[in-house]
Design a protein around this motif. Structure first.
Motif: not given
Length: 310
Positions: A1-8, A21-24
């Motif tokens: 899985m590839i996650y994105t988020y409001l960065g930085p 949990p899967e994102a860690r």
């Protein structure tokens, strides 16, 4: 899985994503803004995006509400809550608050610290930043445009920033709600403590138009935990409503309400049913329970079976 988020990296949004949990242990891609994060999902470059949607002080995050209401459909898979606290970070050559002439941060963070700033730095200029972390990282640039930044303690610590004040938020214990958004797919199974989100366009500006929408929830005992109006951008009087309800599509009362809404708003957008982060459930009257709906449907079926055929 590839996650994105409001960065930085280091934003409150990343903190929310790390609750998954899967994102860690997965690849995490910071995006410059909410629209960029959602575009990565829509194009398939990321599987899901974590974005802010609501704050306990400022209300809905308009950028997110607008972005998920239009364009290629998306689905909310889960939500996360993050308690928000801010620090005042400064350039290395700033030693006192009196030296600060400008402060960079995200608009929602500024709103949550405005009272403190007005009391302690009444002449400081607000410099809008795409995120709290972006404003903080600008302090490390040689030709930065601002003297200070309002950011999370985590960003300041990880980047070794100089901090003059901590806990500068006006409302201690403020919370921001984030949602994990993916391309449409299987709806998470009900947990018994769930939410559903719907976008409801106001088809025409007339007396009772909103009442037609609200009564679909009222008569079925469906509680609204959030309702906000947003302009469509198509002209004055053109609005849509973003609504969160307590309950899951799998529940008869919620499904029946959605059926009624579709008659009133045929262009509605269902954004998903998902587990509620706060773990709180609203009470449901006996006549709005699944059992009551099933019994009523069986009764009507019995009546229609007796209809004479020509």
């Amino acid at each position: 899985m590839i996650y994105t988020y409001l960065g930085p990296a280091g934003t409150f949004t990343e903190a929310a994503l790390l609750q998954v949990p899967e994102a860690r242990d997965s690849e995490r891609i910071p995006a410059a803004n909410v629209n960029a994060a959602l575009e990565l999902v829509r194009t398939g470059e990321a599987d899901a995006a974590m974005v802010p949607i609501e704050n306990s002080v400022e209300g809905g995050v308009s950028t997110t509400l607008d972005a998920i209401a239009t364009g290629e459909p998306l689905q909310i898979m889960r939500e996360a809550l993050v308690t928000i606290s801010f620090v005042l970070a400064v350039r290395s050559n700033i030693d006192t608050i009196d030296q600060i002439r400008s402060v960079a941060t995200h608009g929602h963070a500024w709103a949550q610290c405005r009272g403190w700033v007005e009391s302690n730095m009444p002449n400081a200029e607000f410099i809008p930043a795409s995120s709290t972390a972006a404003g903080a990282l600008g302090l490390l640039e040689d030709e930065t445009s601002h003297d200070a930044a309002i950011c999370s303690p985590l960003v300041a610590e990880e980047r070794g920033l100089k901090v003059l004040r901590t806990s500068i938020e006006d409302n201690a214990g403020a919370v921001t709600r984030f949602v994990l958004v993916a391309r449409p797919g299987p709806i998470p199974a009900p947990t018994g403590v769930d939410k559903s989100t719907v976008i409801l366009p106001l088809s025409e500006d007339r007396p009772g138009a909103l009442m037609d929408i609200l009564e679909q929830f009222v008569v079925r005992g469906v509680n609204l935990s959030r309702i906000e109006s947003r302009p469509t951008g198509e002209g004055m009087g053109k609005y849509f409503f973003s609504v969160d309800v307590d309950g899951h599509l799998a529940q008869e009362r919620v499904a029946d309400a959605l059926s009624g809404l579709h008659r009133v708003c045929p262009n509605l957008r269902f954004l998903g049913s998902y587990p509620a982060a706060e773990g709180l459930s609203s009470s449901v009257d006996a006549h709005n329970s699944d059992a009551a709906f099933s019994k009523a449907q069986d009764w009507v079926s019995g009546l229609t079976a007796r209809l004479a055929t020509s």
